[in-house]
Scaffold this motif. Structure first.
Motif, PDB file in Angstrom:
ATOM      1  N   GLU A   5       0.842  -1.184   0.000  1.00  0.00           N
ATOM      2  CA  GLU A   5       0.000   0.000   0.000  1.00  0.00           C
ATOM      3  C   GLU A   5       0.884   1.243   0.000  1.00  0.00           C
ATOM      4  O   GLU A   5       1.733   1.418   0.860  1.00  0.00           O
ATOM      5  CB  GLU A   5      -0.926   0.002   1.213  1.00  0.00           C
ATOM      6  N   LEU A   6       0.653   2.117  -0.971  1.00  0.00           N
ATOM      7  CA  LEU A   6       1.417   3.356  -1.080  1.00  0.00           C
ATOM      8  C   LEU A   6       0.748   4.513  -0.365  1.00  0.00           C
ATOM      9  O   LEU A   6       1.419   5.366   0.206  1.00  0.00           O
ATOM     10  CB  LEU A   6       1.621   3.721  -2.558  1.00  0.00           C
ATOM     11  N   ALA A   7      -0.573   4.572  -0.447  1.00  0.00           N
ATOM     12  CA  ALA A   7      -1.289   5.692   0.155  1.00  0.00           C
ATOM     13  C   ALA A   7      -2.757   5.332   0.278  1.00  0.00           C
ATOM     14  O   ALA A   7      -3.284   4.495  -0.458  1.00  0.00           O
ATOM     15  CB  ALA A   7      -1.110   6.959  -0.680  1.00  0.00           C
ATOM     16  N   ARG A   8      -3.421   6.025   1.199  1.00  0.00           N
ATOM     17  CA  ARG A   8      -4.849   5.824   1.420  1.00  0.00           C
ATOM     18  C   ARG A   8      -5.454   7.165   1.826  1.00  0.00           C
ATOM     19  O   ARG A   8      -4.833   7.935   2.556  1.00  0.00           O
ATOM     20  CB  ARG A   8      -5.065   4.789   2.523  1.00  0.00           C
ATOM     21  N   GLU A  15     -13.407   5.967   0.062  1.00  0.00           N
ATOM     22  CA  GLU A  15     -12.012   5.617   0.307  1.00  0.00           C
ATOM     23  C   GLU A  15     -11.273   5.340  -0.998  1.00  0.00           C
ATOM     24  O   GLU A  15     -11.745   4.599  -1.857  1.00  0.00           O
ATOM     25  CB  GLU A  15     -11.927   4.382   1.199  1.00  0.00           C
ATOM     26  N   LEU A  16     -10.094   5.949  -1.128  1.00  0.00           N
ATOM     27  CA  LEU A  16      -9.185   5.666  -2.235  1.00  0.00           C
ATOM     28  C   LEU A  16      -7.936   4.999  -1.688  1.00  0.00           C
ATOM     29  O   LEU A  16      -7.404   5.415  -0.653  1.00  0.00           O
ATOM     30  CB  LEU A  16      -8.766   6.956  -2.950  1.00  0.00           C
ATOM     31  N   VAL A  17      -7.466   3.969  -2.390  1.00  0.00           N
ATOM     32  CA  VAL A  17      -6.232   3.288  -2.004  1.00  0.00           C
ATOM     33  C   VAL A  17      -5.340   3.171  -3.222  1.00  0.00           C
ATOM     34  O   VAL A  17      -5.784   2.777  -4.307  1.00  0.00           O
ATOM     35  CB  VAL A  17      -6.516   1.890  -1.423  1.00  0.00           C
ATOM     36  N   LEU A  18      -4.075   3.535  -3.052  1.00  0.00           N
ATOM     37  CA  LEU A  18      -3.067   3.401  -4.103  1.00  0.00           C
ATOM     38  C   LEU A  18      -2.120   2.278  -3.690  1.00  0.00           C
ATOM     39  O   LEU A  18      -1.564   2.306  -2.584  1.00  0.00           O
ATOM     40  CB  LEU A  18      -2.311   4.716  -4.255  1.00  0.00           C
ATOM     41  N   ILE A  99     -12.462  15.258  -8.398  1.00  0.00           N
ATOM     42  CA  ILE A  99     -13.183  15.486  -7.149  1.00  0.00           C
ATOM     43  C   ILE A  99     -12.383  15.109  -5.906  1.00  0.00           C
ATOM     44  O   ILE A  99     -12.615  15.644  -4.828  1.00  0.00           O
ATOM     45  CB  ILE A  99     -14.529  14.723  -7.169  1.00  0.00           C
ATOM     46  N   GLU A 100     -11.412  14.207  -6.039  1.00  0.00           N
ATOM     47  CA  GLU A 100     -10.721  13.669  -4.868  1.00  0.00           C
ATOM     48  C   GLU A 100      -9.425  14.422  -4.566  1.00  0.00           C
ATOM     49  O   GLU A 100      -8.443  14.308  -5.306  1.00  0.00           O
ATOM     50  CB  GLU A 100     -10.404  12.187  -5.077  1.00  0.00           C
ATOM     51  N   PRO A 101      -9.380  15.184  -3.469  1.00  0.00           N
ATOM     52  CA  PRO A 101      -8.144  15.896  -3.107  1.00  0.00           C
ATOM     53  C   PRO A 101      -6.965  14.953  -2.889  1.00  0.00           C
ATOM     54  O   PRO A 101      -5.819  15.321  -3.183  1.00  0.00           O
ATOM     55  CB  PRO A 101      -8.515  16.617  -1.808  1.00  0.00           C
ATOM     56  N   GLY A 102      -7.228  13.762  -2.370  1.00  0.00           N
ATOM     57  CA  GLY A 102      -6.148  12.810  -2.123  1.00  0.00           C
ATOM     58  C   GLY A 102      -5.429  12.424  -3.397  1.00  0.00           C
ATOM     59  O   GLY A 102      -4.184  12.361  -3.437  1.00  0.00           O
TER      60      GLY A 102
END
Length: 234
Positions: A5-8, A15-18, A99-102
């Motif tokens: 997992e790189l980022a969440r 929820e976004l997960v990279l 739309i997603e700031p992350g």
């Protein structure tokens, strides 16, 4: 390493997960993968349809005697559509609405490694907003109602397989009319879909008077599939 997992992040749509996974097709034997609320969205290996949104449309416009100079990209994703738009030297300005700031932050800070270079192009204007609101003009910066030669919408999986139910209106007549009103004469709207959608071209035809469907062959981790692009001209 099988998967890291790189980022969440948690944002307006959930929820976004990279993640980074081992994948021999990637340049370094790995791939970066984006998931939204646990659903696979895209990765850095199979990018043919995201790139074709730009390349096929820009090429078709040239063949018909038009040169798109102002482009709107709805949905930043992992940046592959934006990259192809910027590769066209005739494009003067690209507005990207995400739309997603992350996701925007990961692209800016290098969590997505090629992101900072991509966004460094001075033709790019990155707006953090709901693209539907932006197209209606309710969330446009400083009341911007600029006309675009090309609008590329890659926001969800398509009307029949939505990741976010709130995106349903992107594929319906009122929003399609808002897009039409933001296009220059002869301008083009292209919508990406993970599946063939028989109702979508009918809806687009009702608004624009035309629609063409373009299937894009893709390799999804060893499975041969098709994604779809639907295009209408003003």
């Amino acid at each position: 390493m099988q998967e890291t997992e790189l980022a969440r992040s948690t944002g307006p749509t959930g929820e976004l997960v990279l993640r980074r996974r081992r994948d021999e097709r990637g340049e370094d034997g790995t791939a970066i993968e984006l998931r939204a609320n646990g659903v696979f969205v895209m990765d850095t290996v199979e990018t043919a349809s995201e790139q074709a949104m730009a390349t096929a449309t820009l090429s078709a416009s040239r063949r018909s005697g038009r040169t798109p100079r102002r482009v709107l990209v709805g949905g930043l994703g992992l940046g592959f559509t934006l990259g192809e738009v910027l590769a066209d030297s005739f494009v003067e300005h690209v507005t990207v609405v995400e739309i997603e700031p992350g996701l925007v932050a990961w692209m800016r800070d290098g969590t997505i490694p090629y992101g900072p270079d991509l966004l460094a192009d001075d033709r790019v204007e990155l707006v953090t907003a709901d693209v539907a609101d932006f197209l209606r003009g309710t969330d446009a910066p400083d009341g911007d109602h600029s006309a675009y030669d090309l609008v590329l919408l890659d926001v969800d999986n398509g009307p029949g397989y939505l990741v976010h139910e709130s995106n349903a209106d992107l594929y319906e007549a009122p929003l399609l009319r808002a897009v039409r009103d933001r296009l220059t004469a002869g301008g083009t709207l292209v919508i990406w879909s993970a599946f063939e959608e028989p109702e979508l071209p009918l809806e687009m035809h009702d608004v624009f008077g035309n629609c063409r469907a373009l299937p894009i062959p893709v390799d999804l981790q060893g499975r041969e599939e098709q994604y779809w692009l639907y295009a209408s001209e003003r």
